[in-house]
Scaffold this motif. Structure first.
Motif, short mmCIF file in Angstrom:
data_model
loop_
_atom_site.label_atom_id
_atom_site.label_comp_id
_atom_site.label_asym_id
_atom_site.label_seq_id
_atom_site.Cartn_x
_atom_site.Cartn_y
_atom_site.Cartn_z
N LEU A 144 32.73 37.30 50.18
CA LEU A 144 32.90 37.85 48.84
C LEU A 144 33.29 36.77 47.85
O LEU A 144 32.81 36.78 46.70
CB LEU A 144 33.94 38.96 48.87
CG LEU A 144 33.55 40.24 49.63
CD1 LEU A 144 34.70 41.23 49.65
CD2 LEU A 144 32.31 40.88 49.01
N HIS A 148 31.21 36.05 44.57
CA HIS A 148 31.81 36.15 43.24
C HIS A 148 31.73 34.85 42.46
O HIS A 148 31.83 34.86 41.22
CB HIS A 148 33.29 36.58 43.38
CG HIS A 148 33.46 37.94 43.96
ND1 HIS A 148 34.68 38.43 44.41
CD2 HIS A 148 32.56 38.95 44.19
CE1 HIS A 148 34.52 39.66 44.86
NE2 HIS A 148 33.26 39.99 44.75
N ARG A 149 31.55 33.72 43.14
CA ARG A 149 31.39 32.43 42.46
C ARG A 149 29.95 32.16 42.04
O ARG A 149 29.67 31.20 41.34
CB ARG A 149 31.87 31.28 43.36
CG ARG A 149 33.35 31.28 43.69
CD ARG A 149 33.77 29.92 44.28
NE ARG A 149 32.92 29.53 45.40
CZ ARG A 149 33.21 29.75 46.67
NH1 ARG A 149 34.34 30.39 47.00
NH2 ARG A 149 32.39 29.36 47.64
N VAL A 223 32.20 39.33 37.50
CA VAL A 223 31.47 38.55 38.49
C VAL A 223 30.44 39.47 39.15
O VAL A 223 30.46 40.69 38.96
CB VAL A 223 32.42 37.96 39.55
CG1 VAL A 223 33.45 37.04 38.91
CG2 VAL A 223 33.12 39.07 40.34
N THR A 225 29.25 41.60 42.02
CA THR A 225 29.93 42.30 43.11
C THR A 225 28.93 43.10 43.94
O THR A 225 27.91 43.56 43.43
CB THR A 225 31.02 43.25 42.57
OG1 THR A 225 30.40 44.24 41.72
CG2 THR A 225 32.08 42.49 41.78
N PRO A 254 36.32 41.32 40.43
CA PRO A 254 36.29 41.17 41.89
C PRO A 254 36.97 42.30 42.65
O PRO A 254 36.58 42.60 43.79
CB PRO A 254 37.03 39.85 42.12
CG PRO A 254 36.93 39.10 40.83
CD PRO A 254 36.91 40.15 39.76
N ASP A 257 35.24 44.98 44.82
CA ASP A 257 34.95 44.72 46.23
C ASP A 257 36.22 44.60 47.08
O ASP A 257 36.27 45.09 48.21
CB ASP A 257 34.17 43.41 46.38
CG ASP A 257 32.72 43.52 45.94
OD1 ASP A 257 32.18 44.65 45.90
OD2 ASP A 257 32.12 42.47 45.64
N GLY A 275 38.42 32.09 46.28
CA GLY A 275 37.73 32.53 45.07
C GLY A 275 38.28 31.98 43.78
O GLY A 275 37.64 32.07 42.72
#
Length: 331
Positions: A144, A148-149, A223, A225, A254, A257, A275
């Motif tokens: 995740l 997210h990045r 971000v 997800t 984020p 998630d 993250g």
């Protein structure tokens, strides 16, 4: 789903596979999940496929009507394909659909359904409600953080915390004073269940509004997800962990998630390190509450429509009972 889709025959789905150049040699219905319909197939080249038919009536978060739902589902599947090839090495944990010869990830099927095709990946699937051991949670949190990045594809939609099924929940709460006749055997028990817990449910809706307002005011960056990274959407393929079912992919905070995976401060700290962002407890609580309220609304949608005493209807009733009682019990 254990039951097959009404109005869609196996021959209709097999015919749709011509767009992918797939001629099934083996073909079997797979009674898994809840909401969509699935088949497994092997073609003349011995390639194995997982075929999904979505019921567009139950994709309301994409937009109004089958047309809006089809458009939104296509955006989600296009996003999954783009994510699969996002990094120099690709996000290899994304199980994305394959495109037709015309480049489509989704094709309409009849007036209210749509079909998509995935490679059938060998591995051990999880089940919704499973408890992930700490090593698996860590691996999923790392996935995740990587997701997210990742720069969002152009097809990714912004998904605000508000849930599209809320009007049907509020309508059901307004109509608990009269019998819900004519729908099926679980309709009036569902009405009585809501009547018994109506005050608590309205209170949870108020809490949701407060937390959603706090999130909007925070200006937290969005971000990409997954939306539902629970054990039922996790496939163990040797040492690898893969994420399935990307129809809920979209731009959000984020915590959309994380609440489904993290179990305590150690997990949240691991995500923060990987993250680069400290999770917000209020946003985690918001998305946990959103999930439960949306579940109640969706199961009511099934039971306030014509139904019989089938395994799928029984599952909807059992899940509705659990969700309502859990919401009423939480402080």
């Amino acid at each position: 789903m254990e039951e097959r889709p009404v109005g869609i025959e196996d021959s209709d789905v097999r015919q749709a596979l011509n767009a992918w150049g797939i001629t099934p040699v083996t073909w079997e219905y797979a009674p898994v999940g809840f909401g969509d319909y699935h088949w497994t197939a092997t073609d003349t080249q011995e390639r194995r496929w997982f075929v999904t038919v979505a019921d567009l009536a139950h994709k309301s978060w994409y937009g109004d009507g089958p047309g809006g739902a089809l458009h939104g589902l296509r955006d989600a599947m296009d996003t999954a394909v783009a994510l699969r090839g996002a990094d120099p090495d690709g996000l290899d944990f994304v199980v994305a659909p394959v495109r037709t010869a015309d480049g489509e990830t989704v094709r309409g099927l009849g007036t209210g359904h749509a079909v998509s095709v995935f490679p059938l990946v060998s591995g051990a699937p999880g089940h919704f409600g499973d408890t992930l051991a700490a090593p698996d949670r860590g691996l999923v949190l790392d996935l995740l953080a990587r997701l997210h990045r990742t720069a969002p594809p152009a097809s990714a939609r912004v998904l605000p915390p508000e849930f599209a099924t809320r009007p049907q929940l509020e309508r059901a709460l307004r109509e608990i004073g009269s019998p819900w006749d004519g729908f099926g055997p679980f309709a009036d028990p569902a009405r009585q269940l809501l009547a018994d817990h109506a005050t608590a449910l309205r209170g949870r809706l108020d809490e949701f509004d407060r937390r959603a307002g706090e999130l909007r005011a925070s200006g937290a960056p969005l971000v990409i997800t997954h939306g539902e990274p629970h054990p039922g959407n996790l496939l163990r393929a040797g040492e690898r962990r893969l994420l399935l079912d990307w129809d809920t992919v979209g731009l959000a905070v984020p915590e959309r998630d994380l609440w489904l995976v993290a179990d305590g401060p150690d997990d949240l700290a691991r995500y923060e390190e990987a993250g680069g962002r400290k999770p917000d407890p209020s946003a985690l609580a918001l998305y946990r509450l959103r999930w439960a309220l949306n579940d109640v609304a969706e199961f009511l949608g099934w039971l306030r429509a014509p139904h019989d005493r089938t395994p799928d209807a029984q599952q909807a009733w059992t899940a509705l009972t659990s969700s309502v009682k859990s919401l009423a019990a939480d402080p």
